[in-house]
Design a protein around this motif. Structure first.
Motif, mmCIF file in Angstrom:
data_model
loop_
_atom_site.group_PDB
_atom_site.id
_atom_site.type_symbol
_atom_site.label_atom_id
_atom_site.label_comp_id
_atom_site.label_asym_id
_atom_site.label_seq_id
_atom_site.Cartn_x
_atom_site.Cartn_y
_atom_site.Cartn_z
ATOM 1 N N LEU A 46 0.931 -1.184 0.258
ATOM 2 C CA LEU A 46 -0.013 0.080 -0.135
ATOM 3 C C LEU A 46 1.028 1.150 0.101
ATOM 4 C CD1 LEU A 46 -3.068 0.747 0.092
ATOM 5 C CD2 LEU A 46 -2.507 1.391 2.356
ATOM 6 N N THR A 87 1.221 4.212 -2.774
ATOM 7 C CA THR A 87 0.885 5.662 -2.260
ATOM 8 C C THR A 87 2.275 6.580 -2.840
ATOM 9 O OG1 THR A 87 -0.089 4.938 -0.302
ATOM 10 C CG2 THR A 87 0.596 7.083 -0.681
ATOM 11 N N PHE A 90 -6.690 -5.850 0.388
ATOM 12 C CA PHE A 90 -7.009 -4.748 1.460
ATOM 13 C C PHE A 90 -8.428 -4.676 1.800
ATOM 14 C CE2 PHE A 90 -3.301 -2.954 -0.884
ATOM 15 C CZ PHE A 90 -2.587 -3.181 -0.318
ATOM 16 N N LEU A 91 -9.310 -5.179 1.025
ATOM 17 C CA LEU A 91 -10.741 -5.090 1.525
ATOM 18 C C LEU A 91 -10.953 -6.370 2.528
ATOM 19 C CD1 LEU A 91 -12.663 -4.250 -1.868
ATOM 20 C CD2 LEU A 91 -12.146 -2.848 0.192
ATOM 21 N N LYS A 139 -8.733 -6.101 6.089
ATOM 22 C CA LYS A 139 -8.992 -4.708 6.441
ATOM 23 C C LYS A 139 -8.358 -4.456 7.896
ATOM 24 C CE LYS A 139 -13.056 -2.730 5.728
ATOM 25 N NZ LYS A 139 -14.436 -2.277 5.675
ATOM 26 N N LEU A 194 -5.394 -1.949 8.509
ATOM 27 C CA LEU A 194 -5.257 -0.545 9.224
ATOM 28 C C LEU A 194 -4.468 -0.461 10.512
ATOM 29 C CD1 LEU A 194 -9.233 -0.005 8.724
ATOM 30 C CD2 LEU A 194 -7.367 0.890 7.457
ATOM 31 N N LEU A 224 -1.030 -0.084 9.484
ATOM 32 C CA LEU A 224 -1.046 1.297 8.837
ATOM 33 C C LEU A 224 -0.934 2.522 9.975
ATOM 34 C CD1 LEU A 224 -3.258 1.639 5.645
ATOM 35 C CD2 LEU A 224 -0.927 2.215 5.875
ATOM 36 N N LEU A 252 -6.155 6.600 0.874
ATOM 37 C CA LEU A 252 -6.453 5.267 0.535
ATOM 38 C C LEU A 252 -6.704 4.362 1.912
ATOM 39 C CD1 LEU A 252 -3.172 4.423 -1.713
ATOM 40 C CD2 LEU A 252 -5.623 4.049 -2.453
ATOM 41 N N GLN A 253 -6.284 4.690 2.863
ATOM 42 C CA GLN A 253 -6.618 3.945 4.343
ATOM 43 C C GLN A 253 -8.258 4.300 4.373
ATOM 44 O OE1 GLN A 253 -4.035 5.208 7.389
ATOM 45 N NE2 GLN A 253 -5.631 5.251 8.964
ATOM 46 N N ALA A 306 -10.454 4.680 2.082
ATOM 47 C CA ALA A 306 -11.097 3.826 1.134
ATOM 48 C C ALA A 306 -10.934 2.228 1.632
ATOM 49 C CB ALA A 306 -10.346 3.849 -0.377
ATOM 50 N N ILE A 307 -9.983 1.951 2.210
ATOM 51 C CA ILE A 307 -9.962 0.543 2.706
ATOM 52 C C ILE A 307 -11.171 0.355 3.957
ATOM 53 C CG2 ILE A 307 -8.529 -1.042 4.078
ATOM 54 C CD1 ILE A 307 -6.067 -0.136 2.720
ATOM 55 N N ARG A 308 -11.169 1.306 4.884
ATOM 56 C CA ARG A 308 -12.117 1.365 5.816
ATOM 57 C C ARG A 308 -13.503 1.262 5.514
ATOM 58 N NH1 ARG A 308 -10.384 2.439 11.037
ATOM 59 N NH2 ARG A 308 -8.649 3.805 10.559
ATOM 60 N N LEU A 309 -13.561 2.123 4.294
ATOM 61 C CA LEU A 309 -15.014 2.281 3.829
ATOM 62 C C LEU A 309 -15.308 1.163 2.832
ATOM 63 C CD1 LEU A 309 -15.489 6.245 3.147
ATOM 64 C CD2 LEU A 309 -16.138 4.808 5.164
ATOM 65 N N ASP A 347 -14.113 0.821 -0.119
ATOM 66 C CA ASP A 347 -14.295 1.347 -1.780
ATOM 67 C C ASP A 347 -13.482 0.681 -2.481
ATOM 68 O OD1 ASP A 347 -14.579 2.975 -3.785
ATOM 69 O OD2 ASP A 347 -14.509 5.010 -2.693
#
Lengths: 314, 314
Positions: free
Chosen positions: A193, A197, A239-240, A243, A247, A250, B260-261, B263-266, B268
């Motif tokens: 990730l 970025t 990543f999905l 999670k 997180l 991160l 991006l973080q 987007a991962i949390r949501l 997306d």
């Protein structure tokens, strides 16, 4: 020595095609069947000899197989499992090669019929290339293949699958799925990730042209672009589905980065020097563990490495 | 063909020792003198033939030299310049190989006597190794060597120095110092800081053992550890002296990472997939620009690369 009779590869990308090459080279199964959604991929798989037979549906491909390998993006595992479930042979083993394990177990296990063994797996091997032509027989050589069995996993089925992984050149280790996902969040998912970025930041800058970024990439950035060139669908799903661990790591990363950023702003050279000295020791550990060599990286792949490139063309 | 008569190398680490090998191999100067603070380094330099003569002080080493190369950490450049200034030959060229240019100019230029040419430079080449034994003649081959002359730089002195860099195999480009520092903040300095940070995070984790991190480093993390194994003193000085540009790029990086973080949390997935697809194009550009090859990275240095390793032992 054939360890399985018929292996069904569901999904025919880098990992599955490398397995096909490695299994053929070692004579590890009698027959390989395959399925990919794309007709072009299926045609390629026949053309270059990955599979003996290909099928338009995963359901057809798994019929009569004693080993089924789910090699599709993590987000697609559940749907594939639901589709193949009624067609699995009693006594067969189903494994997968997804980079996340708990989410795959949650998606796949409920569909697995009684008498079929589901043993989740993850080969820690890959390149930045994807597709049926990207595989090669030595991809798994001296790489780790992690299996995440549970208390109820059949020992004989596990030993047989372990034997296959080892026969393809891998070192096998077992651990539980949540721990796997945390370890991989540190060693793979978060680094990816971050690399994505950094490459994105470079792409956005107006004062530095893209051609400058590309030209002068040798010192650091080049390694990031290689990591960030990996398959977008696979990584989206990673990543999905991993999670929480991603997180978590991160958050720690950002905290640590802010501490270094603050040291830069305040001109605290001692803090920086101490930090940079400590990270060198980890590198030494990796070289000693045989996961890399101490040969210097020249800022490009050495000439000799083109030999390796040729393996891909077989 | 000798382009200089006597070259003085101040500092005898990776870059200077590689220059010594390259200049000898190409017959690019008649004599090489050298200075390093450590007596052991000076003895090594004589032993392996980097220098014809070594001196305990930089002042002695530069006497009679028509090219002086400052190859010390950026933070040490000013003190070295002050020391050698009274001993520089009229007509001589002084260059440096520091990774930051404006700070070096600010520290060195005031000491340069009239009639001596100061032309700052930066070879974009290196490995994660350091010290007098780490150099090899081909380090600069097909790498960029950036020179940051000013409006008052003597064209003949610039052409001569450019000729030397090219004769060592490098491609030379010129730009102004502030732009250099911004470009390098993107392509090198920030990626290094991020790699150091990620390696530090892994080192701190209690739930994941260090041996697990080391074992399973192949997928992403391994590249970070190589970057983060670079010389701590050099990198401390880079961040302290290219503070503004690094903090600027770091700010953008954090902003992007948070997006991006989020987007991962949501969950997306579209945002992630779109982002990861875009970064692939930059990788293609780097391969087309010849700064890397498309040969797959196996998660370790390919066997052929050991040939390259041998170059270091000469």
């Amino acid at each position: 020595m054939a360890l399985y009779d018929r292996v069904a590869l569901i999904g025919l990308g880098l990992i599955a095609s490398s397995m096909a090459h490695a299994m053929r080279q070692g004579g590890l199964c009698r027959e390989i069947t395959g399925h990919a959604r794309s007709a072009e991929t299926r045609a390629t798989a026949l053309e270059i000899g990955l599979c003996d037979r290909v099928f338009e549906t995963a359901a057809e491909a798994v019929k009569g197989a004693d080993l089924v390998v789910l090699a599709v993006p993590v987000g697609a595992m559940g749907a594939v499992a639901a589709e193949i479930a009624p067609h699995l042979e009693r006594g067969a083993t189903v494994t997968d090669v997804g980079s996340v394990k708990q989410a795959v177990i949650d998606a796949v296990q409920p569909h697995i019929p009684a008498g079929v063994h589901f043993i989740p797996g993850h080969p820690l091997a890959g390149t930045e290339h994807s597709g049926p032509r990207s595989g090669f027989a030595t991809l798994f050589k001296n790489r780790w293949w992690l299996l995440t069995p549970t208390d109820t996993t059949d020992p004989a089925a596990l030993a047989r699958l372990r034997g296959l992984c080892e026969a393809m050149g891998a070192n096998v280790d077992t651990m539980d799925a949540p721990h796997h996902d945390l370890v991989l969040a540190v060693t793979s998912h978060t680094p990816h990730l971050i690399a994505y970025t950094m490459v994105g930041v470079a792409d956005h800058l107006r004062r530095v042209t893209q051609s400058e970024v590309i030209r002068y990439s040798a010192a650091g950035f080049r390694d990031f672009t290689r990591i960030a060139a990996s398959d977008p669908t696979m990584w989206r799903d990673v990543f999905l589905t991993n999670k929480e661990a991603t997180l978590d790591i991160l958050g720690r990363f950002t905290e640590e980065l802010f501490a270094l950023q603050r040291a830069i702003r305040l001109g605290d050279g001692d803090h920086l020097h101490e930090y940079f000295t400590r990270t060198r020791a980890i590198r030494r550990g990796i070289i000693e563990a045989g996961q890399d060599t101490s040969a210097p990286d020249f800022g490009r792949v050495a000439e000799g490495a083109t030999t390796t490139g040729k393996v891909r063309e077989r």
